[in-house]
Design a protein around this motif. Structure first.
Motif, PDB file in Angstrom:
ATOM      1  N   PRO A 193       0.677  -1.364  -0.099  1.00 28.61           N
ATOM      2  CA  PRO A 193       0.061   0.075  -0.068  1.00 28.61           C
ATOM      3  C   PRO A 193       0.780   1.296   0.018  1.00 28.61           C
ATOM      4  O   PRO A 193       0.471   2.353  -0.274  1.00 28.61           O
ATOM      5  CB  PRO A 193      -0.752  -0.214   1.354  1.00 28.61           C
ATOM      6  CG  PRO A 193       0.035  -0.997   2.031  1.00 28.61           C
ATOM      7  CD  PRO A 193       0.863  -1.951   1.263  1.00 28.61           C
ATOM      8  N   THR A 196       3.059   2.674  -4.634  1.00 26.45           N
ATOM      9  CA  THR A 196       1.868   2.812  -5.556  1.00 26.45           C
ATOM     10  C   THR A 196       2.518   3.036  -6.936  1.00 26.45           C
ATOM     11  O   THR A 196       3.610   3.741  -6.965  1.00 26.45           O
ATOM     12  CB  THR A 196       0.780   3.615  -5.151  1.00 26.45           C
ATOM     13  OG1 THR A 196       1.245   4.740  -4.997  1.00 26.45           O
ATOM     14  CG2 THR A 196       0.206   2.870  -3.832  1.00 26.45           C
ATOM     15  N   TYR A 197       1.672   3.097  -7.987  1.00 23.64           N
ATOM     16  CA  TYR A 197       2.083   3.294  -9.317  1.00 23.64           C
ATOM     17  C   TYR A 197       0.725   4.277  -9.850  1.00 23.64           C
ATOM     18  O   TYR A 197      -0.388   3.782  -9.147  1.00 23.64           O
ATOM     19  CB  TYR A 197       2.111   2.071 -10.128  1.00 23.64           C
ATOM     20  CG  TYR A 197       3.327   1.349  -9.700  1.00 23.64           C
ATOM     21  CD1 TYR A 197       4.590   1.772 -10.310  1.00 23.64           C
ATOM     22  CD2 TYR A 197       3.263   0.538  -8.673  1.00 23.64           C
ATOM     23  CE1 TYR A 197       5.748   0.931  -9.807  1.00 23.64           C
ATOM     24  CE2 TYR A 197       4.171  -0.201  -8.165  1.00 23.64           C
ATOM     25  CZ  TYR A 197       5.678  -0.191  -8.929  1.00 23.64           C
ATOM     26  OH  TYR A 197       6.725  -0.693  -8.469  1.00 23.64           O
ATOM     27  N   LEU A 232      -5.972  -3.195  -4.236  1.00 29.89           N
ATOM     28  CA  LEU A 232      -5.226  -2.092  -4.035  1.00 29.89           C
ATOM     29  C   LEU A 232      -5.946  -0.769  -4.416  1.00 29.89           C
ATOM     30  O   LEU A 232      -5.137   0.153  -4.385  1.00 29.89           O
ATOM     31  CB  LEU A 232      -3.847  -2.212  -4.855  1.00 29.89           C
ATOM     32  CG  LEU A 232      -2.929  -3.133  -4.425  1.00 29.89           C
ATOM     33  CD1 LEU A 232      -1.862  -3.261  -5.427  1.00 29.89           C
ATOM     34  CD2 LEU A 232      -2.283  -2.904  -3.074  1.00 29.89           C
ATOM     35  N   ALA A 284      -6.403   0.102  -7.392  1.00 24.91           N
ATOM     36  CA  ALA A 284      -5.616   0.812  -8.265  1.00 24.91           C
ATOM     37  C   ALA A 284      -6.332   1.225  -9.575  1.00 24.91           C
ATOM     38  O   ALA A 284      -7.205   0.706  -9.819  1.00 24.91           O
ATOM     39  CB  ALA A 284      -4.550  -0.380  -8.830  1.00 24.91           C
TER      40      ALA A 284
END
Length: 178
Positions: free
Chosen positions: A107, A110-111, A149, A151
């Protein structure tokens, strides 16, 4: 890159034999920046025994170090050919659990955008690839892990040229909203 300028990190991820390295290289060329190769590929090519728990930890650390070292050369975008999320996926599959330091870092590290390579390309044999019959299974795992995530990700499909066009469009769309 100017001091204090934020680097946008693009992660190219997915199951085996889905064109991650090819698309990473092509994206880096397109955006005139650097790409971070998959550390595990070189690491595993030197193994003489089956991959161990410690090897997974070593690959996690190596991927982070490689990414950190190449980030200084990035031209606003850093293209990452996979991430250490792969260590979680493989560890869960092979050992039934993930190293704690990987879970702690997920966590935090990140991207900005993940490009999830679809399994619609033909399988290409490679001594470092193991599971041609489990591509669908691992694709579902990737969806689940990215969702866990929270994401931002886009599935990239098609031929290599179509993948590049789709990936560029996804990156450009992302860059236009930030």
């Amino acid at each position: 890159m100017e001091i204090g300028e934020k680097i946008v990190k693009i992660a190219v991820v997915g199951p085996e034999s889905t064109g991650k390295s090819t698309i990473s290289q092509l994206l880096a060329e397109h955006y005139n920046t650097v790409w971070v190769p998959e550390y595990a590929r070189e690491y595993c090519s030197r193994l003489t025994e089956p991959c161990s728990w410690q090897d997974e930890i070593n690959m996690f650390r190596g991927q982070l170090q490689l990414e950190e070292s190449l980030a200084t050369q990035a031209n606003k975008l850093l293209i990452c050919d996979t991430t250490f999320l792969t260590v979680k996926i493989w560890s869960d599959y092979m050992f039934g659990k993930t190293p704690e330091e990987v879970l702690e870092m997920l966590p935090q590290h990140t991207y900005d955008l993940y490009l999830l390579m679809d399994i619609d390309l033909p399988w290409e044999d490679d001594p470092l690839r193991d599971f041609p019959h489990l591509r669908g299974y691992f694709m579902e795992i990737w969806h689940n892990e990215l969702a866990a995530l929270h994401a931002r990700y886009t599935v990239i499909s098609g031929s290599t040229n179509e993948r590049l066009q789709n990936a560029v469009q996804a990156v450009n769309n992302y860059l236009n909203i930030i």
